[in-house]
Write a protein that holds these residues in place. Structure first.
Motif, PDB file in Angstrom:
ATOM      1  N   GLN A  21      -3.216  -0.317  -9.253  1.00 50.74           N
ATOM      2  CA  GLN A  21      -3.874  -0.011  -7.988  1.00 50.74           C
ATOM      3  C   GLN A  21      -2.908  -0.119  -6.799  1.00 50.74           C
ATOM      4  OE1 GLN A  21      -7.026   1.138  -8.419  1.00 50.74           O
ATOM      5  NE2 GLN A  21      -6.440   0.700 -10.557  1.00 50.74           N
ATOM      6  N   VAL A  22      -1.744  -0.697  -7.028  1.00 48.24           N
ATOM      7  CA  VAL A  22      -0.751  -0.828  -5.953  1.00 48.24           C
ATOM      8  C   VAL A  22      -0.181   0.553  -5.644  1.00 48.24           C
ATOM      9  CG1 VAL A  22       1.433  -1.878  -5.261  1.00 48.24           C
ATOM     10  CG2 VAL A  22      -0.185  -3.167  -6.679  1.00 48.24           C
ATOM     11  N   PRO A  23      -0.186   0.974  -4.384  1.00 48.34           N
ATOM     12  CA  PRO A  23       0.354   2.297  -4.038  1.00 48.34           C
ATOM     13  C   PRO A  23       1.847   2.405  -4.374  1.00 48.34           C
ATOM     14  CG  PRO A  23      -0.967   1.416  -2.234  1.00 48.34           C
ATOM     15  CD  PRO A  23      -0.779   0.301  -3.221  1.00 48.34           C
ATOM     16  N   ALA A  24       2.281   3.594  -4.690  1.00 48.18           N
ATOM     17  CA  ALA A  24       3.677   3.815  -5.060  1.00 48.18           C
ATOM     18  C   ALA A  24       4.629   3.424  -3.942  1.00 48.18           C
ATOM     19  CB  ALA A  24       3.881   5.281  -5.442  1.00 48.18           C
ATOM     20  N   THR A  25       4.228   3.685  -2.690  1.00 49.32           N
ATOM     21  CA  THR A  25       5.123   3.348  -1.574  1.00 49.32           C
ATOM     22  C   THR A  25       5.391   1.848  -1.525  1.00 49.32           C
ATOM     23  OG1 THR A  25       3.153   3.326  -0.155  1.00 49.32           O
ATOM     24  CG2 THR A  25       4.530   5.307  -0.117  1.00 49.32           C
ATOM     25  N   ALA A  26       4.354   1.038  -1.684  1.00 45.89           N
ATOM     26  CA  ALA A  26       4.543  -0.417  -1.675  1.00 45.89           C
ATOM     27  C   ALA A  26       5.318  -0.861  -2.908  1.00 45.89           C
ATOM     28  CB  ALA A  26       3.196  -1.129  -1.614  1.00 45.89           C
ATOM     29  N   ALA A  27       5.000  -0.265  -4.053  1.00 43.92           N
ATOM     30  CA  ALA A  27       5.641  -0.664  -5.309  1.00 43.92           C
ATOM     31  C   ALA A  27       7.135  -0.406  -5.304  1.00 43.92           C
ATOM     32  CB  ALA A  27       4.995   0.068  -6.479  1.00 43.92           C
ATOM     33  N   THR A  28       7.562   0.621  -4.600  1.00 43.06           N
ATOM     34  CA  THR A  28       8.972   0.995  -4.637  1.00 43.06           C
ATOM     35  C   THR A  28       9.742   0.648  -3.373  1.00 43.06           C
ATOM     36  OG1 THR A  28       8.406   3.220  -3.830  1.00 43.06           O
ATOM     37  CG2 THR A  28       8.520   2.902  -6.227  1.00 43.06           C
ATOM     38  N   GLN A  29       9.035   0.421  -2.247  1.00 43.44           N
ATOM     39  CA  GLN A  29       9.739   0.245  -0.980  1.00 43.44           C
ATOM     40  C   GLN A  29       9.577  -1.140  -0.357  1.00 43.44           C
ATOM     41  OE1 GLN A  29       8.755   3.477   1.713  1.00 43.44           O
ATOM     42  NE2 GLN A  29       8.835   4.983   0.057  1.00 43.44           N
ATOM     43  N   HIS A  30       8.570  -1.891  -0.767  1.00 50.38           N
ATOM     44  CA  HIS A  30       8.376  -3.228  -0.213  1.00 50.38           C
ATOM     45  C   HIS A  30       9.071  -4.237  -1.112  1.00 50.38           C
ATOM     46  CE1 HIS A  30       6.438  -6.983   0.975  1.00 50.38           C
ATOM     47  NE2 HIS A  30       6.113  -6.384   2.105  1.00 50.38           N
ATOM     48  N   ALA A  31      10.039  -4.973  -0.566  1.00 52.43           N
ATOM     49  CA  ALA A  31      10.914  -5.818  -1.391  1.00 52.43           C
ATOM     50  C   ALA A  31      10.141  -6.861  -2.183  1.00 52.43           C
ATOM     51  CB  ALA A  31      11.954  -6.489  -0.496  1.00 52.43           C
ATOM     52  N   ARG A  32       9.190  -7.527  -1.528  1.00 51.32           N
ATOM     53  CA  ARG A  32       8.453  -8.574  -2.235  1.00 51.32           C
ATOM     54  C   ARG A  32       7.564  -7.992  -3.335  1.00 51.32           C
ATOM     55  NH1 ARG A  32       4.876 -12.475   0.603  1.00 51.32           N
ATOM     56  NH2 ARG A  32       4.859 -11.217   2.499  1.00 51.32           N
ATOM     57  N   VAL A  33       6.865  -6.910  -3.009  1.00 54.21           N
ATOM     58  CA  VAL A  33       5.983  -6.290  -3.999  1.00 54.21           C
ATOM     59  C   VAL A  33       6.791  -5.751  -5.173  1.00 54.21           C
ATOM     60  CG1 VAL A  33       4.350  -4.411  -4.405  1.00 54.21           C
ATOM     61  CG2 VAL A  33       4.206  -5.754  -2.301  1.00 54.21           C
TER      62      VAL A  33
END
Length: 424
Positions: free
Chosen positions: A377-389
């Motif tokens: 359910q985690v969006p691709a942008t957060a999964a690939t661009q947010h360091a902690r995620v």
């Protein structure tokens, strides 16, 4: 002949909630900005100033105190050698000396206008204009937290607020408000760097934000900066430093005036206790944070940065972090579901973090299928661009492959992450 106590300094400390030790710490940071080396003041140094035993500190001490307080040494009650305490203090000092801050990004020139033109008058409308732009930075942070461009925008706003100090004349209220705004912007730059795991940059922003906050006298922004420092050290795996920093935030008198500040301080304390594996401390802090939030008056005026993110969902998010660190996975999962149900629609970054932590809690309980469903359910942008995620999802994948090797859910997860990477 006996000494006369320094009543102006004592009054300033009472008004701004400073103890001898906290003022010494602030002065030490100011010395670091001036010289590059941390000062050596302690509580006894401040007590000597207050008691009148030291009537006229050395030049470096005077400069440091002027940075911290925004007042001249004379206005703070210090008396030059050879003068009696009854001698009236000078009404004005060289503006350049009183306003120039040396070191870091804090160089603020004296107010000056071009030859032949009248100085501009800076007012609260200028501060409000900056604050409106600040809300745009906060909104970007909630959507895409941790990105370098958010850090840069916030730092640029801080510099702009300081530049206004030299653009013309202003009242003490406006000057304090500009320093508070600059501190808030720099604190947001600090948080963006923390969220992006750029800790050296975060520490540099922290030092500048702390000095600006001291000059503003704003308790709310002081709380924010020290609370951010606690979170930074927690993410760096230094729970001892995290507790110490968060204790400074929780010790400010704003937490006694407003239970919502107290609640945030306690919720972050719970997350730190989780990192330190202090189960009792974490459980107690979560309960106290919830109690304080229940007592908070919803009609009080509060800063935009606090209202923009701290609510029941954030409290549950911090409790989720605490219990996940402690290995209490059922309790962590319960807080994850509560957090996700209560999150406001614009909190995209917070939702991605909570969703990822939920997946970890479910996987640790042996429910790989539910865990993979949550992680997807985690969006691709957060999964690939947010360091902690990104880091948490990488750890999730490694644990999934180690505990559910050969399961169809591993294949599902592998294919899904490949699609994430392809869309990045």
């Amino acid at each position: 002949m006996g000494t006369t106590r320094n009543a102006p300094l004592e009054a300033w400390m009472r008004e701004h909630g400073h103890s001898a030790n906290s003022l010494a710490e602030a002065a030490n940071r100011a010395v670091e900005h001036l010289t590059g080396r941390t000062g050596s003041y302690d509580g006894s140094s401040v007590r000597a100033w207050k008691s009148g035993r030291i009537r006229w500190p050395n030049q470096l001490t005077r400069q440091a105190l002027e940075i911290v307080t925004g007042l001249s040494a004379a206005d703070l009650g210090f008396v030059p050698r050879g003068r009696a305490h009854t001698t009236p203090a000078p009404q004005q000092e060289d503006d350049m000396k009183r306003r120039t801050l040396v070191g870091g990004g804090l160089a603020v020139a004296a107010a000056a206008a071009a030859p032949g033109t009248a100085p501009r008058r800076i007012g609260m409308a200028d501060v409000e204009r900056l604050q409106k732009r600040f809300t745009e930075v906060i909104a970007s942070d909630h959507r895409r937290g941790g990105q370098p461009d958010i850090e840069q925008q916030a730092a640029a706003l801080a510099d702009e607020a300081l530049n206004l100090q030299r653009a013309g004349s202003s009242t003490q209220r406006v000057r304090s408000s500009l320093y508070a705004a600059a501190a808030a912007f720099r604190s947001s730059a600090m948080w963006a760097a923390i969220d992006g795991r750029r800790y050296p940059e975060a520490q540099a922003h922290m030092r500048e934000a702390q000095a600006l906050a001291e000059m503003s006298g704003d308790q709310g922004i002081k709380f924010r900066i020290w609370s951010h420092a606690g979170s930074m050290y927690r993410h760096m795996g230094r729970p001892g430093d995290a507790i110490a920093a968060n204790d400074v935030a929780r010790g400010l008198h704003i937490t006694r005036r407003d239970p919502l500040f107290a609640s945030l301080g306690l919720a972050r304390q719970a997350a730190i206790h989780g990192t330190a594996q202090d189960r009792t401390g974490a459980h107690r802090a979560v309960g106290q944070a919830q109690d304080a939030m229940t007592r908070a008056d919803t009609n009080l005026h509060r800063p935009v940065w606090l209202l923009a993110f701290y609510d029941q969902a954030e409290l549950d998010s911090l409790a989720l972090s605490a219990y996940l660190s402690l290995g209490d996975y059922p309790t962590a999962e319960a807080h994850a579901h509560r957090c996700l149900a209560a999150l406001r629609p614009h909190m995209a970054r917070s939702r991605a973090i909570a969703q990822t932590r939920l997946a970890h809690a479910q996987l640790a309980q042996g429910d790989a299928e539910a865990a993979v469903h949550s992680a997807m359910q985690v969006p691709a942008t957060a999964a690939t661009q947010h360091a902690r995620v990104s880091r948490m999802l990488s750890e999730f994948g490694a644990t999934l492959r180690a505990t559910a090797s050969g399961s169809p859910v591993v294949t599902t997860w592998t294919e899904h992450t490949a699609a994430w990477r392809a869309s990045a």
